[in-house]
Design a protein around this motif. Structure first.
Motif, mmCIF file in Angstrom:
data_model
loop_
_atom_site.group_PDB
_atom_site.id
_atom_site.type_symbol
_atom_site.label_atom_id
_atom_site.label_comp_id
_atom_site.label_asym_id
_atom_site.label_seq_id
_atom_site.Cartn_x
_atom_site.Cartn_y
_atom_site.Cartn_z
ATOM 1 N N ASN A 92 -145.774 -14.399 44.472
ATOM 2 C CA ASN A 92 -145.456 -14.317 43.057
ATOM 3 C C ASN A 92 -146.493 -13.399 42.419
ATOM 4 O O ASN A 92 -147.697 -13.553 42.653
ATOM 5 N N THR A 93 -146.062 -12.425 41.627
ATOM 6 C CA THR A 93 -146.998 -11.463 41.068
ATOM 7 C C THR A 93 -147.866 -12.101 39.993
ATOM 8 O O THR A 93 -147.588 -13.196 39.517
ATOM 9 N N SER A 101 -150.003 -12.048 36.189
ATOM 10 C CA SER A 101 -149.454 -12.106 34.835
ATOM 11 C C SER A 101 -148.935 -10.756 34.344
ATOM 12 O O SER A 101 -148.084 -10.705 33.461
ATOM 13 N N GLN A 122 -147.311 -8.631 36.277
ATOM 14 C CA GLN A 122 -146.066 -8.406 37.006
ATOM 15 C C GLN A 122 -145.923 -6.962 37.497
ATOM 16 O O GLN A 122 -144.822 -6.468 37.718
ATOM 17 N N ASP A 177 -141.099 -9.453 39.790
ATOM 18 C CA ASP A 177 -141.484 -10.861 39.657
ATOM 19 C C ASP A 177 -142.101 -11.416 40.937
ATOM 20 O O ASP A 177 -142.937 -12.315 40.894
ATOM 21 N N SER A 178 -141.649 -10.900 42.082
ATOM 22 C CA SER A 178 -142.124 -11.426 43.354
ATOM 23 C C SER A 178 -141.772 -10.445 44.465
ATOM 24 O O SER A 178 -140.986 -9.518 44.269
ATOM 25 N N LYS A 222 -136.363 -8.578 41.172
ATOM 26 C CA LYS A 222 -136.263 -8.065 39.802
ATOM 27 C C LYS A 222 -137.172 -6.855 39.571
ATOM 28 O O LYS A 222 -137.995 -6.834 38.642
ATOM 29 N N GLN A 255 -140.370 -3.334 30.931
ATOM 30 C CA GLN A 255 -140.063 -4.733 30.634
ATOM 31 C C GLN A 255 -138.698 -4.916 29.989
ATOM 32 O O GLN A 255 -138.126 -6.011 30.025
#
Length: 399
Positions: free
Chosen positions: A214-215, A217, A219, A245-246, A274, A279
């Protein structure tokens, strides 16, 4: 750098230090520079060093402008302690690292009598045969292109067990000292291997690995890779920074050895969740992938060794070292590798390399290596259609 000024004197000292390199070791059962053991053997301490001095000469084409470079690839000092039968401590520091923290290993490990062990600290995650093979045991100067799709050393905990024919390991991790643009707030890794034949010179090996991230904050992630050399910081394939996101790595590995011949292959698939340029985009799932195939031959006749604890190929030790009047061990290798970092909307490029190399292992302390790395093709990205070549060599001193 200060260490570079005194490097020639360090090299000469290591080459001619009594008990080192071409001379007989002071203690037959001590492979390190310094060893201490209490009278009852309850406490044992070892301290060692590893030095790798590289030279790279580049043949540029119209798309590249590499400079020929000297490089102190690694200059490590390591210490380990064994307390009783089950508890061990390991710490390794690399003086050759300038841009990031130089701490490599820093962990405490408990090992039971049945080879089950629990490790906490900073160390390699359980993923990938090539990745888990020690750099001093690799058949080539650098790991293949696809090594990018493997996790670095991280801070975490791991449970591991091995027998003569299989290994199993799993752990939970977060970003350690090898920080990068792919920093994570949480991750897991696991690997299993099975070797129905695992004796030196008669090896059949299979393995599976998975690592999820999981990345952090921000991302933001970035995937880029050097052309199988550390004599330059230029990357021919590079996704640039994007948002995700991951990401998850899935790896398949296999190896076979008969006498001095060995064949190793790995394929790694990376799922990125994703992925998006900014963003405001909704993002979509993409994938990157890569593979390598290695063929090696120990021309001096030693059988290919196997490391049962790691589930990897082991260290080549000459049957007839130079100090005993022999010619040491000679290993030839050929590797084909590919890494694809392009999947819309990310266009990092796809690269394929062919590497041939020769390593002369004089004894257990000194080896000399030479390689020719040819970039067969680059598709996409800033360096599309580039095809430079690299001659590189290494003096390695370990103790």
């Amino acid at each position: 750098m200060l260490y570079q000024r005194y490097l020639p004197y360090v090299v000469l000292g290591l080459l001619f230090l009594p008990g080192f390199s071409l001379a007989e070791p002071a203690k037959k059962n001590c492979d390190s520079l310094f060893c201490y053991s209490s009278k009852d053997d309850f406490f044992q301490f070892e301290s060692g060093t590893r030095l790798q001095l590289d030279r790279g000469v580049f043949i540029n084409d119209s798309r590249t402008d590499f400079d020929n470079e000297w490089n102190v690839r690694r200059a490590r000092l390591s210490s380990s302690a064994q307390i009783g039968e089950h508890l061990s401590i390991d710490f390794t520091y690399d003086f050759a690292r300038d841009d990031r923290s130089a701490i490599r290993n820093a962990f405490i490990r408990y090992t039971s009598a049945d080879n089950t062990r629990f490790t906490v600290g900073h160390f390699k995650e359980p993923f990938g045969m090539e990745r888990l093979t020690s750099v001093q045991d690799l058949a080539f100067l650098e790991r293949s292109l696809v090594s990018l799709l493997t996790p670095p050393r991280s801070l975490g905990v791991e449970l591991h067990k091995h027998t003569h024919h299989w290994t199993a390991a799993a752990g939970m991790f977060t970003t350690g000292t090898e920080s990068s643009s792919n920093d994570t707030k949480f991750g897991t890794s696991a690997r299993v291997t099975f070797a129905p034949q695992s004796d030196a010179g008669r090896i059949v090996h299979f393995g599976l690995g998975i690592a999820h991230r999981n990345t952090d904050s921000q991302q933001e992630v970035r995937f880029r890779q050097r052309p199988e050399t550390r004599n330059t910081d230029i990357r021919l394939i590079d996704t640039r920074t994007f948002i995700a996101d991951s990401y998850t790595y899935l790896g398949i590995e296999s190896a076979i050895a008969r006498g001095p011949w060995a064949l190793q292959a790995e394929y790694i698939y990376s799922h990125v969740g994703k992925a998006r340029i900014n963003q405001t985009d909704s993002g979509e799932n993409i994938h990157f992938s890569g593979w390598h195939i290695d063929l090696t031959w120990i021309a001096s006749g030693e059988p290919q060794p196997y490391n049962h604890e790691k589930g990897t190929f082991g260290r080549l030790r000459p049957a007839h070292s130079v100090q005993h009047g022999g010619w040491g061990a000679w290993r030839l290798g050929m590797r084909l590798s590919e890494l694809d970092l392009t999947n819309h909307p990310i266009t990092g490029g796809r690269q394929q390399n062919l590497t041939t190399g020769l390593t002369w292992v004089l004894n257990r302390n000194i080896s000399l290596s030479s390689e020719y790395v040819k970039v067969l093709k680059v598709d996409g990205g800033e360096f599309t259609n580039a095809s430079p070549a690299i001659f590189q060599s290494r003096l390695q001193i370990i103790y």
